[in-house]
Design an enzyme around this catalytic site. Structure first.
Site, PDB file in Angstrom:
ATOM      1  CB  THR A 156      -0.821   0.150   1.293  1.00 51.66           C
ATOM      2  OG1 THR A 156       0.020   0.165   2.360  1.00 51.66           O
ATOM      3  CG2 THR A 156      -1.741  -1.059   1.241  1.00 51.66           C
ATOM      4  CB  SER A 278      19.934   1.825 -24.694  1.00 54.17           C
ATOM      5  OG  SER A 278      20.861   2.594 -24.904  1.00 54.17           O
ATOM      6  CE  LYS A 284      18.265   2.185 -20.130  1.00 55.21           C
ATOM      7  NZ  LYS A 284      17.353   2.557 -19.075  1.00 55.21           N
ATOM      8  CG  ASN A 286      15.070   0.834 -22.190  1.00 58.00           C
ATOM      9  OD1 ASN A 286      15.445   0.873 -20.944  1.00 58.00           O
ATOM     10  ND2 ASN A 286      15.377   1.489 -23.202  1.00 58.00           N
ATOM     11  CD  GLU A 291       9.035   2.728 -21.008  1.00 60.41           C
ATOM     12  OE1 GLU A 291       9.659   4.024 -20.772  1.00 60.41           O
ATOM     13  OE2 GLU A 291       9.829   1.882 -21.548  1.00 60.41           O
ATOM     14  CD  GLN A 323     -18.769  14.356 -41.587  1.00 58.16           C
ATOM     15  OE1 GLN A 323     -19.656  14.072 -42.293  1.00 58.16           O
ATOM     16  NE2 GLN A 323     -17.802  15.242 -41.956  1.00 58.16           N
ATOM     17  CE  LYS A 326     -19.213   8.834 -39.277  1.00 58.15           C
ATOM     18  NZ  LYS A 326     -19.815   9.918 -38.539  1.00 58.15           N
TER      19      LYS A 326
HETATM   20  N1  ARG Z   1     -21.203  11.810 -42.981  1.00 52.61           N
HETATM   21  C1  ARG Z   1     -22.035  12.189 -42.058  1.00 52.61           C
HETATM   22  C2  ARG Z   1     -21.736  11.802 -40.636  1.00 52.61           C
HETATM   23  O1  ARG Z   1     -20.711  11.291 -40.619  1.00 52.61           O
HETATM   24  C3  ARG Z   1     -23.148  11.112 -42.489  1.00 52.61           C
HETATM   25  C4  ARG Z   1     -24.494  11.962 -42.264  1.00 52.61           C
HETATM   26  C5  ARG Z   1     -24.735  13.287 -42.858  1.00 52.61           C
HETATM   27  N2  ARG Z   1     -25.954  13.743 -42.716  1.00 52.61           N
HETATM   28  C6  ARG Z   1     -26.369  14.780 -43.259  1.00 52.61           C
HETATM   29  N3  ARG Z   1     -27.787  15.290 -43.010  1.00 52.61           N
HETATM   30  N4  ARG Z   1     -25.390  15.578 -43.942  1.00 52.61           N
HETATM   31  O2  ARG Z   1     -22.318  12.220 -39.763  1.00 52.61           O
END
Ligand code: ARG
Length: 459
Positions: A156, A278, A284, A286, A291, A323, A326
């Protein structure tokens, strides 16, 4: 025309910089398989409900398979002027099958399209995380099995606390990764509703069958509110939150590996496969993989914060802000999967230095609690008093530069006259761990019971 999809309304094309900020094809091409699966399910449903003719739907279905194979073989020309994966696929489909391709978007919008594509993708990542975590847990169980009764120091504050077993420490991570796995299972269950058919935001006047498309894409049911369907990104946030917690656990063990593999600790030896040398210091080795794993949480938690920030101020329903979901999720998922694989490999290949662990377990007055417990059990001292007596003995040993078992009985009796020779048996680390047999404790028998509980669950 200014634009293939909405040229009717537009006289001019977009500025080049508008195209650069607006287009997502550079990253959302990763959704091609999900986009094509969603479109195939949609087209089949349009035919089943009589909205499209069977021959149009068949042409679309086959054309989409051609598009799929073009993408997978690397022949497909992604076009930035077509913005995203949805328009790229639809446009190519129409080149291949003509008129029928232009009918695919009936009763659908890119808003529900992207929602279903992304859900399918994140759902696959939940499955991948569940599989990866299961493999990682197996690697920890194997380590635990090999050293269920090897003694090591438990810490601890990173100060020696009490002796524990190697197996117990390994099984602690099995518990953590099991909770992580259940978070992905839970998130997957909750996200498994199909938004396709919500159309732009309000649903559609066409007599579509949302239950049919939901079933075709492996969802439990269609989502129940079209506004929610196109504006929900909770599923991605839950994936990111589960990923962040999991990456935090990976990072904690990575930190332990960095410490344990140092020349000062030498608790473990990492294999050559997971370390680097190294360019200047020949001695070394590493722990780079550990990490980097420790650092990956930075990206994953960063993605989580980024998506929360994108979503928090958006009035219903879809806004283009979304958008930006993603790339964050892609990067977090890639980092997590790589991290799980690297940790599984590292844990499988590491070697514990049993003797070093045991010697370390015996240092730092690690059995002081056992001594205090003996005073309670054998002399019926109140625990607080026993704690004080033991503290005095530790201070004495420290001033003499020795460990507790090195004090003579006469020296012990100088602190408390009731202490007998028997005390020396509880000062050994093996006896110490063996005595901790409360449920979930570090005694080898308890550890073996937990290993036996987990093994069948991990297959
Ligand atoms: N490329 C857009 C996104 O990733 C798709 C949806 C687009 N819709 C729109 N009404 N412009 O969100």
């Amino acid at each position: 025309a200014a634009n293939q999809m909405w040229g009717g309304r537009f006289a001019e094309g977009p500025d080049a910089i508008m195209q650069a900020i607006n287009a997502s094809i550079g990253f959302d091409k990763r959704l091609y398989a999900q986009d094509i699966a969603g479109s195939r399910a949609h087209a089949a449903m349009l035919a089943a409900t009589g909205i499209l003719t069977d021959s149009d739907a068949r042409a679309i279905g086959e054309g989409l398979l051609t598009v799929l194979s073009e993408i997978e073989s690397g022949q497909f020309q992604f076009k930035v002027e077509l913005e995203d994966i949805h328009l790229n696929v639809e446009s190519r489909l129409t080149e291949i099958v003509g008129e029928a391709g232009k009918r695919l978007h009936t009763g659908r919008s890119r808003n529900d399209q992207v929602a279903v594509d992304f859900r399918l993708w994140v759902r696959d990542q939940c499955d991948a995380a569940i599989t990866g975590l299961t493999g990682l847990m197996r690697a920890f169980v194997a380590q635990a099995e090999a050293g269920a009764d090897w003694v090591m120091p438990g810490f601890t504050h990173l100060q020696t606390a009490q002796p524990v077993t190697w197996g117990h420490h390994m099984m602690a991570y099995v518990e953590m990764f099991a909770r992580d796995r259940s978070r992905f299972e839970d998130a997957r269950r909750r996200m498994n509703e199909c938004p396709l058919g919500a159309a732009a935001l309000a649903g559609t006047g066409f007599p579509i069958d949302r239950h049919m498309t939901a079933a075709a894409l492996g969802f439990d049911r269609p989502t129940a509110n079209s506004l929610d369907s196109v504006s929900d990104r909770d599923f991605a946030l839950e994936f990111l939150a589960a990923s962040s917690i999991c990456a935090m656990h990976l990072s904690r063990f990575a930190e332990e590996l960095v410490i344990w593999s140092s020349a000062q600790f030498r608790f473990v030896r990492l294999s050559d496969k997971w370390t680097t040398g190294s360019s200047i210091m020949p001695q070394k080795k590493n722990p780079d993989a550990a990490e980097l794993l420790r650092a990956k949480l930075g990206r994953i938690l960063g993605a989580t914060v980024a998506l929360f920030t994108v979503m928090k101020g958006l009035a219903l329903t879809y806004s283009k802000d979304m958008q930006e979901d993603k790339e964050q999720v892609f990067d977090a998922a890639d980092s997590l999967m790589l991290g799980l694989a690297a940790m599984t490999g590292m844990v499988g290949d590491m070697t514990a230095n049993r003797d070093t662990l045991k010697a370390a377990a015996a240092s730092g007055f690690s059995t002081a609690t056992d001594l205090a417990d003996w005073l309670v059990r054998s002399l019926n001292l109140p625990f607080r008093e026993a704690h004080h007596v033991t503290g005095t003995l530790v201070a004495l040993a420290e001033s003499k530069g020795c460990d507790l078992p090195d004090l003579s009985l006469a020296e012990m009796n100088g602190v408390h006259p009731g202490i007998t020779q028997e005390i020396y048996s509880v000062l050994g680390v093996e006896n110490s761990v063996r005595s901790r047999m409360s449920y979930g404790g570090t005694a080898p028998d308890q550890v073996r019971a937990q290993i036996a509980r987990w093994k069948p669950l991990l297959g």
